[in-house]
Design a protein around this motif. Structure first.
Motif, short mmCIF file in Angstrom:
data_model
loop_
_atom_site.label_atom_id
_atom_site.label_comp_id
_atom_site.label_asym_id
_atom_site.label_seq_id
_atom_site.Cartn_x
_atom_site.Cartn_y
_atom_site.Cartn_z
N PRO A 149 0.89 -1.17 -0.11
CA PRO A 149 -0.12 -0.02 0.08
C PRO A 149 0.78 1.21 0.05
CG PRO A 149 0.19 -0.78 2.23
CD PRO A 149 1.16 -1.65 1.46
N ARG A 193 3.38 5.55 -3.32
CA ARG A 193 2.20 5.24 -3.89
C ARG A 193 2.26 3.98 -4.71
NH1 ARG A 193 1.65 10.06 -8.06
NH2 ARG A 193 3.55 9.77 -9.19
N THR A 194 1.29 3.29 -4.93
CA THR A 194 1.34 2.12 -5.83
C THR A 194 1.32 2.66 -7.21
OG1 THR A 194 -0.06 0.88 -4.34
CG2 THR A 194 0.15 -0.08 -6.38
N GLU A 195 2.52 2.20 -7.89
CA GLU A 195 2.52 2.45 -9.18
C GLU A 195 1.78 1.27 -10.07
OE1 GLU A 195 6.27 2.42 -10.93
OE2 GLU A 195 6.89 4.60 -10.24
#
Ligand code: FES
Ligand code: FES
Lengths: 158, 158
Positions: free
Chosen positions: B139, B154-156
């Motif tokens: 996350p 942040r999730t790419e």
DNA sequence: TGGATTCAGGACCATTTTAGTACTAATAAG
DNA sequence: CTTATTAGTACTAAAATGGTCCTGAATCCA
């Protein structure tokens, strides 16, 4: 948590001093006196930094140490690597395939990623920033954990 | 770089196992056999985790260990703190004011911040994430160094 | 050239930390 | 009461860390 060895701290202190305006070249003795760290220890640290290519040394009378490159291009990660070596996070990360737990263990890889991410973050933290910490001039950082996770930093307006 | 002691790795492995579906309660013996770690060592680690409040234990026949709270609410930082204790980054960070170098040294505070930042990041990394690393469900993380610097993850989309 | 200065490279030791073991006491089930 | 199982703690062995010392090599300068 993250533990930094004394030697690394010394290294940072010394490098920061070398990075100061007009510091130019300093002998180990000068640095030892200034820093109040024992001379043999200062010597040792500087030698390691030299091997790692962070400082250049001149021997003989009027010799001494100075930064190998500008403080902008020396990162916290460089310093860590120089003094503490490229140590792995866990046993297993060094000898992959040799660990009995490997079949059960899904953690190793993740710790690895975290480690990598931190390393990358530190690679963006420059000696300049360390030295001027109080001035607060800390730039943007981007960290990437594995293919998916990215950690990015930016300067907040306080 | 970031060095994690074997014990911490063990802790993570064991916790991850306890976090598995239907794992519920396990005895130290079961965990030792499963993990192939020596029983005394497993015991030791579990006791520390118990003291830190990450697992709950039941003594006596039919006793054992189980997670004290859901794997969602246990963070990597919790595990580190539990096993390695709240160790300072440098000597000086533990005994402030006692260090001879303090006057010269502007670094301590910065390392401190870095440490704090990493700790915070790890506080957002949950046991769940560690256990399912391969699945890649990691996350968003937010790290803050001092009042100014923020590291954010942040999730790419791969 | 020769002496003084200063770094290079190790070997070396002391201390601390880490990892692992062992043993005894407490608690619970049946 | 007996057995299973954790709690607490003390201990040992091994490794990492921090620090010292010595010997040799480069450089400068008189
Ligand atoms: S403990 Fe060896 S692979 Fe995780
Ligand atoms: S080394 Fe003690 S304050 Fe930085």
């Amino acid at each position: 948590m993250l533990r930094i060895s004394k030697l690394t701290d010394y290294a940072t202190v010394l490098l920061a001093h070398l990075a100061e305006d007009g510091a130019g070249q300093r002998t180990a003795v000068e640095l030892a006196e200034w820093s109040k760290i024992g001379l043999p220890t200062v010597s040792k640290v500087l030698k390691e930094l030299q091997r790692a290519g962070l400082v250049v040394s001149t021997r003989g009378a009027r010799g001494g140490y100075s930064l190998a490159r500008s403080a902008d291009t020396i990162s916290a990660a460089d310093i860590l690597d120089a003094v503490e070596g490229p140590i792995g996070l866990t046993e297993c990360s060094i000898h992959p395939g040799q660990c009995e737990l490997e079949s059960n263990c899904r953690v190793g890889r993740t710790w690895q990623r975290v480690n990598l991410a931190i390393h990358q973050a530190l690679a963006d933290l420059r000696l300049t920033d360390l030295a001027n910490a109080e001035a607060g001039a800390i730039p943007e950082l981007i960290i990437r954990i594995g293919p998916r996770l990215t950690i990015r930093s930016r300067t907040e307006s306080a």
